[in-house]
Write a protein that holds these residues in place. Structure first.
Motif, PDB file in Angstrom:
ATOM      1  N   LYS A 207     -11.099   4.902   6.608  1.00  0.00           N
ATOM      2  CA  LYS A 207     -10.229   4.091   5.897  1.00  0.00           C
ATOM      3  C   LYS A 207      -9.119   4.982   5.349  1.00  0.00           C
ATOM      4  N   THR A 208      -9.336   6.103   5.389  1.00  0.00           N
ATOM      5  CA  THR A 208      -8.363   7.172   4.778  1.00  0.00           C
ATOM      6  C   THR A 208      -7.081   7.348   5.910  1.00  0.00           C
ATOM      7  N   ARG A 209      -7.469   6.938   7.084  1.00  0.00           N
ATOM      8  CA  ARG A 209      -6.583   6.950   8.340  1.00  0.00           C
ATOM      9  C   ARG A 209      -5.947   5.509   8.473  1.00  0.00           C
ATOM     10  N   LEU A 210      -6.921   4.536   8.271  1.00  0.00           N
ATOM     11  CA  LEU A 210      -6.588   3.141   8.867  1.00  0.00           C
ATOM     12  C   LEU A 210      -7.157   2.095   7.704  1.00  0.00           C
ATOM     13  N   GLU A 211      -6.296   1.270   7.263  1.00  0.00           N
ATOM     14  CA  GLU A 211      -7.123   0.166   6.671  1.00  0.00           C
ATOM     15  C   GLU A 211      -7.084  -1.052   7.072  1.00  0.00           C
ATOM     16  N   SER A 215     -14.109  -4.098   7.783  1.00  0.00           N
ATOM     17  CA  SER A 215     -15.012  -3.108   7.114  1.00  0.00           C
ATOM     18  C   SER A 215     -16.229  -3.253   7.608  1.00  0.00           C
ATOM     19  N   LEU A 216     -16.694  -1.815   8.057  1.00  0.00           N
ATOM     20  CA  LEU A 216     -18.193  -1.803   8.689  1.00  0.00           C
ATOM     21  C   LEU A 216     -19.120  -2.303   7.600  1.00  0.00           C
ATOM     22  N   PRO A 217     -20.150  -3.174   7.846  1.00  0.00           N
ATOM     23  CA  PRO A 217     -21.141  -4.054   6.810  1.00  0.00           C
ATOM     24  C   PRO A 217     -21.922  -2.747   6.254  1.00  0.00           C
ATOM     25  N   PHE A 218     -21.980  -1.837   6.904  1.00  0.00           N
ATOM     26  CA  PHE A 218     -23.117  -0.641   6.546  1.00  0.00           C
ATOM     27  C   PHE A 218     -22.296   0.624   5.931  1.00  0.00           C
ATOM     28  N   ASP A 219     -20.990   0.430   5.940  1.00  0.00           N
ATOM     29  CA  ASP A 219     -20.158   1.544   5.316  1.00  0.00           C
ATOM     30  C   ASP A 219     -18.950   1.074   5.206  1.00  0.00           C
ATOM     31  N   GLU A 220     -18.673   0.938   3.765  1.00  0.00           N
ATOM     32  CA  GLU A 220     -17.445   0.305   3.393  1.00  0.00           C
ATOM     33  C   GLU A 220     -16.112   1.437   3.449  1.00  0.00           C
ATOM     34  N   ASN A 221     -16.658   2.564   3.756  1.00  0.00           N
ATOM     35  CA  ASN A 221     -15.390   3.632   3.720  1.00  0.00           C
ATOM     36  C   ASN A 221     -14.616   3.556   5.342  1.00  0.00           C
ATOM     37  N   PHE A 222     -15.447   2.649   6.245  1.00  0.00           N
ATOM     38  CA  PHE A 222     -14.839   2.496   7.670  1.00  0.00           C
ATOM     39  C   PHE A 222     -14.342   1.249   7.872  1.00  0.00           C
ATOM     40  N   VAL A 223     -13.304   1.179   8.780  1.00  0.00           N
ATOM     41  CA  VAL A 223     -12.969  -0.271   9.363  1.00  0.00           C
ATOM     42  C   VAL A 223     -13.522  -0.190  10.988  1.00  0.00           C
ATOM     43  N   THR A 224     -13.502  -1.324  11.491  1.00  0.00           N
ATOM     44  CA  THR A 224     -14.304  -1.394  13.115  1.00  0.00           C
ATOM     45  C   THR A 224     -13.198  -0.986  13.926  1.00  0.00           C
ATOM     46  N   TYR A 225     -13.496  -0.315  14.870  1.00  0.00           N
ATOM     47  CA  TYR A 225     -12.577  -0.117  15.980  1.00  0.00           C
ATOM     48  C   TYR A 225     -11.967  -1.337  16.664  1.00  0.00           C
ATOM     49  N   VAL A 226     -10.649  -1.334  17.103  1.00  0.00           N
ATOM     50  CA  VAL A 226     -10.118  -2.841  17.350  1.00  0.00           C
ATOM     51  C   VAL A 226     -10.903  -3.283  18.528  1.00  0.00           C
ATOM     52  N   TRP A 227     -11.302  -2.727  19.642  1.00  0.00           N
ATOM     53  CA  TRP A 227     -12.121  -3.401  20.596  1.00  0.00           C
ATOM     54  C   TRP A 227     -13.201  -3.937  20.198  1.00  0.00           C
ATOM     55  N   PHE A 228     -13.986  -3.217  19.484  1.00  0.00           N
ATOM     56  CA  PHE A 228     -15.388  -3.727  19.165  1.00  0.00           C
ATOM     57  C   PHE A 228     -15.157  -5.252  18.249  1.00  0.00           C
ATOM     58  N   ASP A 229     -14.079  -5.153  17.379  1.00  0.00           N
ATOM     59  CA  ASP A 229     -13.503  -6.493  16.807  1.00  0.00           C
ATOM     60  C   ASP A 229     -13.107  -7.414  17.871  1.00  0.00           C
ATOM     61  N   ALA A 230     -12.194  -7.038  18.652  1.00  0.00           N
ATOM     62  CA  ALA A 230     -11.489  -8.100  19.443  1.00  0.00           C
ATOM     63  C   ALA A 230     -12.483  -8.879  20.390  1.00  0.00           C
ATOM     64  N   LEU A 231     -13.480  -7.955  20.909  1.00  0.00           N
ATOM     65  CA  LEU A 231     -14.179  -8.619  22.139  1.00  0.00           C
ATOM     66  C   LEU A 231     -14.937  -9.654  21.457  1.00  0.00           C
ATOM     67  N   LEU A 232     -15.277  -9.214  20.263  1.00  0.00           N
ATOM     68  CA  LEU A 232     -16.319 -10.555  19.625  1.00  0.00           C
ATOM     69  C   LEU A 232     -15.849 -11.952  19.553  1.00  0.00           C
ATOM     70  N   ASN A 233     -14.172 -11.894  19.614  1.00  0.00           N
ATOM     71  CA  ASN A 233     -13.633 -13.319  19.403  1.00  0.00           C
ATOM     72  C   ASN A 233     -14.029 -14.294  20.256  1.00  0.00           C
ATOM     73  N   TYR A 234     -14.682 -13.817  21.566  1.00  0.00           N
ATOM     74  CA  TYR A 234     -15.308 -14.903  22.520  1.00  0.00           C
ATOM     75  C   TYR A 234     -16.405 -15.611  22.144  1.00  0.00           C
ATOM     76  N   VAL A 235     -17.226 -14.866  21.220  1.00  0.00           N
ATOM     77  CA  VAL A 235     -18.216 -15.945  20.647  1.00  0.00           C
ATOM     78  C   VAL A 235     -18.010 -16.265  19.251  1.00  0.00           C
TER      79      VAL A 235
END
Ligand code: MSP
Length: 642
Positions: A207-211, A215-235
């Protein structure tokens, strides 16, 4: 029971306005859905927007908006566009939707708990445009292949997804399901990639680089990489894991994408699904790229094609037809307006349009506008063979559509259309009409041709739904009924004898390539529309102030090939611009150079005869005589008019 059908488009980044490329994929998804409804299937079309990540933050900054305000604005443009192209999506997903965010976190937690995500420090080459790390061998002469920029070395701690663990499983799955990724050359591309060891996927950003992300459910200091986030739209869009829609449609899912995103869809996504215990998709359908005048569409080159502009000029169905007919699904295609005009004139106006109007006008000429009776004995004797041909055509069409070979399906329909045109020439109904003894033959010929048209209207329905309905109406049938069901199309002799047929219309008027869509740009046309000397309604001074009228100097003027009335002007209006003006019949180009004219500088640019006209020149009009509004004392270009 007919199996349901579920198709997705990529969810588009909101860092640019929708263009021809986005329109192609989304129209293809609409076409395939409509085709599956011809089988009687319940269908679901998903599209949406991909709204997180650095790209979006940068685009928002450029427009001086917060990321949230920015994504609202552009996402709304995509959402509003699709219905205008007759795309009936069932759901529009946004990665900022709360249900999507919960699904992403749920799946991440599940994969984390099963031990497939680990934390590690990594130093790698990072492309900010692609928002991902590159390996040396993926670069072209040390540069990102998509952005042609040198990636930066970044060292940071992140979370990684153990993709490497599933490499063998994926290779086996692709071998066991030969059309998992289609057409074949894209399947081979993925298999070739999988011949090298697969690297684990970095799925977080600190998150220091991108907010702007989930947020990762197991570490609040990070956000999810866009592709891992985006692909899940299909489900997520179907209500994974318990939603009714998920249970109904997910087992039948097919994705549609272009070749640019083959890797995330052909490698990351099946592995993510498998790791999360979700069954993988049925097919990944991959198409090529639309280029314009042989080069990639880009804002910098200024060759980005706006689908709505084409719809306005050429009509929606003609535009949809062109896209589906001209691109061989899986290969790149080149877009040009002249190719579009040629298709409209040959396939639509000549082949289909002529057949339709010839048959309908014969019904009026010989049978007073009523569908004639058929005598089975005469029919057997004549042996036109249209029924058998129609059945073969429908079967071949169905196979081509099921394989996403839209161009092939349309070629098959056009072979049938051309056969019907030939049938008219060979049977010469005008000769049959001359004798009493051949009346019954005439009835059979016309009836069978009408049936042929009914079948064609059903087969073109996925690509040209409005035209299909218009044809139905003109065949005296109910255009609101599901006339396109394959079962009905296969049943020859459906139109009842005696049905009244409305007078024929031109389905697709020919485009005159000599004076192709040459708009009347002379300032007088509006005044004439309001009734000669009649004045327009009053406006306030504030209304007038909205017009940005400026002095411009004409730098260059030239004629435009095939445009009798138009001139192309290069002007200096405080900046250099190109405008198209409808004054060619009153001014020789050389007479304009150096003249100071007045232009509307804030008129939305429009493409005229392939030229982007950025402004409008003012001129007075008296019938055919045109006089340019000029200055009687020179002033610096760009000076405002008040
Ligand atoms: N957001 C990602 C996709 C995530 S899906 C889980 C993305 N977005 S995008 O806006 O760049 O859209 C890429 C897609 O737009 C292509 O795969 C294709 O569907 C369409 N096209 C964009 N330009 C195109 C052409 N010039 N030609 C054909 N289709 C193109 O990638």
């Amino acid at each position: 029971m007919t199996a349901p059908f579920y198709v997705t488009t990529p969810i588009y980044y909101v860092n640019a306005r929708p263009h021809l490329g986005h329109a192609y994929t989304t129209i293809a998804a609409d076409v395939i859905c409509r085709f599956h409804s011809m089988r009687g299937a319940e269908t679901f079309l998903l599209t949406g927007t991909d709204e997180h990540g650095e790209k979006i933050v940068r685009a928002a900054k450029k427009e001086k908006l917060t990321p949230r305000a920015y994504v609202e604005k552009i996402s709304a443009q995509f959402k509003a566009l699709w219905p205008q192209l007759n795309i009936g999506y069932n759901h529009f997903v946004r990665t900022t939707d709360s249900y999507h965010v919960s699904v992403v976190q749920r799946v991440l937690q599940k994969i984390y708990d099963s031990g497939d995500i680990y934390f590690s420090e990594y130093e790698g080459l990072y492309c900010f445009g692609c928002e991902r790390f590159y390996t040396e061998r993926e670069l072209v002469e040390g540069k990102c292949p998509d952005h042609d920029t040198q990636p930066e070395v970044i060292k940071e701690s992140n979370y990684f997804f153990k993709m490497s663990r599933y490499q063998d499983w994926l290779v086996d799955h692709i071998h066991a399901h030969p059309d998992f990724i289609r057409p074949e050359h894209f399947r081979n591309e993925v298999l070739a990639f999988l011949r090298e060891p697969l690297e684990d996927l970095c799925i977080s950003r600190p998150k220091t680089r991108l907010e702007w992300g989930i947020s990762l459910p197991f570490d609040e200091n990070f956000v999810t990489y866009v592709w891992f986030d985006a692909l899940l739209n299909y489900v997520s869009a179907l209500g994974y894991p318990d939603g009714e829609l998920f249970h109904k449609f997910w087992p039948h899912v097919q994705h549609t994408v272009a070749k640019d995103i083959l890797k995330p869809h052909g490698i990351y996504w099946p592995i993510m699904l498998h790791a999360a215990g979700i069954p993988v998709y049925q097919h990944l359908n991959v198409h090529g790229y639309w280029n314009v005048d042989q080069s990639k569409m880009s804002k910098t080159i200024g060759n980005v094609v706006d689908p709505l502009e084409l719809k306005t000029v050429y009509g929606l169905d003609a535009f949809r037809f062109f896209l589906m007919r001209d691109m061989v699904f899986g290969l790149d295609s080149n877009f040009s307006e002249s190719a579009l005009v040629q298709r409209i004139n040959s396939d639509l106006a000549n082949d289909l349009g002529n057949l339709f109007s010839r048959v309908l006008s014969m019904v009026h000429k010989y049978f007073k506008g009523e569908v004639p009776e058929v005598d089975p004995a005469v029919e057997a004797e004549l042996n036109l063979d249209l029924e058998q041909r129609a059945i073969r055509c429908i079967a071949d069409y169905q196979a081509a559509m099921e394989a996403f070979a839209f161009h092939k399906a349309l070629i098959i329909v056009w072979e049938f259309i051309n056969h019907l045109n030939k049938t008219i020439d060979v049977t010469a109904p005008w000769m049959l009409a001359k004798k009493k003894t051949t009346q019954k033959q005439l009835q059979v010929v016309i009836y069978d041709l009408l049936e042929g048209l009914r079948i064609i209207s059903g087969l073109i329905y996925p690509v040209m739904p409005d035209t299909a309905q218009a044809m139905q109406r003109h065949l005296g049938m109910n255009p609101e009924a599901p006339f396109y069901f394959l079962n009905m199309l296969k049943r020859f002799k459906t139109i009842p004898a005696g049905t009244r047929i409305p007078k024929s219309v031109a389905l697709f008027p020919r485009i005159d390539t000599e004076n192709k869509k040459e708009p009347d740009l002379s300032a007088g046309s509006d005044a004439e529309a309001t009734g000669g000397a009649g004045f327009k309604p009053q406006i306030s001074i504030d209304d007038f102030a909205m017009l940005d009228l400026r002095v411009a100097t004409v730098l260059k003027a030239e004629t435009i090939p095939r445009a009798r009335k138009l001139l192309k002007l290069e002007i200096d209006v405080g900046e250099k611009r190109t405008i198209v003006a409808g004054i060619a019949e009153s001014y020789a180009p050389e007479a304009l150079v150096g003249k100071q004219i007045i232009v509307v500088a804030n008129l939305k640019p429009v493409k005229i005869m392939g030229i982007l006209s950025n402004g409008m020149m003012l001129a007075a009009v008296d019938g055919k005589r045109i006089s340019a509004a000029t200055l009687d004392k020179p002033l610096p270009p760009g000076s405002p008019m008040r």
